[in-house]
Design a protein around this motif. Structure first.
Motif, PDB file in Angstrom:
ATOM      1  N   PRO A   1      -7.740  -6.680 -23.580  1.00  0.00           N
ATOM      2  CA  PRO A   1      -6.675  -5.555 -23.278  1.00  0.00           C
ATOM      3  C   PRO A   1      -5.901  -4.878 -24.453  1.00  0.00           C
ATOM      4  O   PRO A   1      -5.306  -5.719 -25.205  1.00  0.00           O
ATOM      5  CB  PRO A   1      -5.767  -5.804 -22.151  1.00  0.00           C
ATOM      6  N   GLY A   2      -5.713  -3.609 -24.343  1.00  0.00           N
ATOM      7  CA  GLY A   2      -5.100  -2.963 -25.563  1.00  0.00           C
ATOM      8  C   GLY A   2      -3.651  -2.972 -25.142  1.00  0.00           C
ATOM      9  O   GLY A   2      -3.060  -2.892 -24.211  1.00  0.00           O
ATOM     10  N   LEU A   3      -2.914  -2.132 -26.091  1.00  0.00           N
ATOM     11  CA  LEU A   3      -1.725  -1.766 -25.662  1.00  0.00           C
ATOM     12  C   LEU A   3      -1.280  -0.793 -24.540  1.00  0.00           C
ATOM     13  O   LEU A   3      -0.399  -1.021 -23.977  1.00  0.00           O
ATOM     14  CB  LEU A   3      -0.778  -1.285 -27.216  1.00  0.00           C
ATOM     15  N   VAL A   4      -2.425  -0.022 -24.445  1.00  0.00           N
ATOM     16  CA  VAL A   4      -2.365   1.177 -23.464  1.00  0.00           C
ATOM     17  C   VAL A   4      -2.268   0.149 -22.241  1.00  0.00           C
ATOM     18  O   VAL A   4      -1.655   0.520 -21.274  1.00  0.00           O
ATOM     19  CB  VAL A   4      -3.294   2.157 -23.375  1.00  0.00           C
ATOM     20  N   ASP A   5      -3.363  -0.664 -21.949  1.00  0.00           N
ATOM     21  CA  ASP A   5      -3.406  -1.460 -20.725  1.00  0.00           C
ATOM     22  C   ASP A   5      -2.289  -2.220 -20.360  1.00  0.00           C
ATOM     23  O   ASP A   5      -1.797  -2.068 -19.161  1.00  0.00           O
ATOM     24  CB  ASP A   5      -4.679  -2.368 -20.763  1.00  0.00           C
ATOM     25  N   ILE A   6      -1.585  -2.788 -21.268  1.00  0.00           N
ATOM     26  CA  ILE A   6      -0.569  -3.625 -21.084  1.00  0.00           C
ATOM     27  C   ILE A   6       0.860  -2.992 -20.619  1.00  0.00           C
ATOM     28  O   ILE A   6       1.623  -3.089 -19.893  1.00  0.00           O
ATOM     29  CB  ILE A   6      -0.054  -4.463 -22.559  1.00  0.00           C
ATOM     30  N   ARG A  10       2.861  -3.092 -17.190  1.00  0.00           N
ATOM     31  CA  ARG A  10       4.163  -2.994 -17.287  1.00  0.00           C
ATOM     32  C   ARG A  10       4.602  -1.965 -16.427  1.00  0.00           C
ATOM     33  O   ARG A  10       5.689  -2.364 -15.606  1.00  0.00           O
ATOM     34  CB  ARG A  10       4.912  -3.022 -18.627  1.00  0.00           C
ATOM     35  N   ASN A  11       4.186  -0.821 -16.528  1.00  0.00           N
ATOM     36  CA  ASN A  11       4.797   0.224 -15.843  1.00  0.00           C
ATOM     37  C   ASN A  11       4.491   0.160 -14.308  1.00  0.00           C
ATOM     38  O   ASN A  11       5.245   0.569 -13.343  1.00  0.00           O
ATOM     39  CB  ASN A  11       4.219   1.729 -16.347  1.00  0.00           C
ATOM     40  N   ALA A  28       1.539  -7.795 -10.734  1.00  0.00           N
ATOM     41  CA  ALA A  28       1.423  -7.199 -11.983  1.00  0.00           C
ATOM     42  C   ALA A  28       1.994  -8.123 -13.030  1.00  0.00           C
ATOM     43  O   ALA A  28       1.417  -8.117 -14.259  1.00  0.00           O
ATOM     44  CB  ALA A  28       2.026  -5.894 -11.996  1.00  0.00           C
ATOM     45  N   PHE A  29       3.295  -8.530 -12.728  1.00  0.00           N
ATOM     46  CA  PHE A  29       3.843  -9.261 -14.053  1.00  0.00           C
ATOM     47  C   PHE A  29       3.078 -10.710 -14.120  1.00  0.00           C
ATOM     48  O   PHE A  29       3.396 -11.145 -15.252  1.00  0.00           O
ATOM     49  CB  PHE A  29       5.396  -9.443 -13.620  1.00  0.00           C
ATOM     50  N   ARG A  40       8.638 -12.409 -23.187  1.00  0.00           N
ATOM     51  CA  ARG A  40       9.502 -12.768 -21.987  1.00  0.00           C
ATOM     52  C   ARG A  40       9.294 -11.809 -20.926  1.00  0.00           C
ATOM     53  O   ARG A  40       9.327 -12.213 -19.716  1.00  0.00           O
ATOM     54  CB  ARG A  40      10.942 -12.829 -22.472  1.00  0.00           C
ATOM     55  N   LEU A  41       8.938 -10.606 -21.301  1.00  0.00           N
ATOM     56  CA  LEU A  41       8.757  -9.609 -20.066  1.00  0.00           C
ATOM     57  C   LEU A  41       8.151 -10.058 -18.967  1.00  0.00           C
ATOM     58  O   LEU A  41       8.675  -9.480 -17.762  1.00  0.00           O
ATOM     59  CB  LEU A  41       8.142  -8.211 -20.783  1.00  0.00           C
ATOM     60  N   GLY A  42       7.093 -10.469 -18.810  1.00  0.00           N
ATOM     61  CA  GLY A  42       6.065 -10.647 -17.849  1.00  0.00           C
ATOM     62  C   GLY A  42       6.862 -11.870 -17.160  1.00  0.00           C
ATOM     63  O   GLY A  42       6.958 -11.750 -15.745  1.00  0.00           O
TER      64      GLY A  42
END
Length: 167
Positions: A1-6, A10-11, A28-29, A40-42
């Protein structure tokens, strides 16, 4: 997955979280944490989503104790993973404290909140959370810790009228 997918994942997780769709948000997380195991975000937002899912306004433990137990255990696992991967983060310790409070482990909550306070000693919110954690406890030691935390919070935020009324 690319940055856009990530970013989309997240969104999506945040949108579900904001809409109170905690199960969808958690999924999603969870996926985000799998894709970014060093971020850490996920992990953090998964723990938040799982913790919000077991809030009594969301899921009544008396009405469906088995469903509640399943989600409580899921929240505990998410918090444990967060603390295993990011134990020295302010947010991790605050989230872990909130879970500990939820399951009635006030002493453990104080430990997490003290760790958070050590990371950000000038943040009055963590001191106020310590006060909230222990102010109604029967153990005089917990009440004493809570009162000391309230005084510290009021020192750090002397213009907060709500906090001053608590004194």
């Amino acid at each position: 997955p690319g940055l856009v997918d990530i970013a989309e994942l997240r969104n999506l997780g945040l949108a579900h979280l904001e809409n109170g769709d905690y199960l969808e948000s958690g999924e999603a997380f969870k996926r985000l944490a799998e894709l970014l195991p060093d971020e850490r975000l996920g992990f953090q937002n998964l723990a938040v989503a799982r913790l919000l899912r077991i809030d009594p306004t969301e899921l009544d433990p008396m009405r469906d104790p088995l469903e509640y137990a399943k989600h409580r255990d899921s929240a505990g696992i998410a918090v444990a993973r967060l603390m295993t991967k990011f134990p020295d983060e302010f947010e991790s310790n605050v989230i872990a404290a909130r879970f500990a409070i939820h399951i009635g482990h006030i002493d453990r909550a104080f430990e997490y909140l003290q760790a958070a306070a050590a990371l950000r000693p000038e943040d009055p919110t963590v001191w106020y959370e310590m006060y909230e954690a222990g102010r109604f406890e029967r153990d005089p030691r917990a009440v004493s810790k809570a009162e000391a935390a309230l005084f510290k919070a009021s020192e750090l935020s002397s213009d907060n009228l709500y906090m001053l009324m608590e004194l």
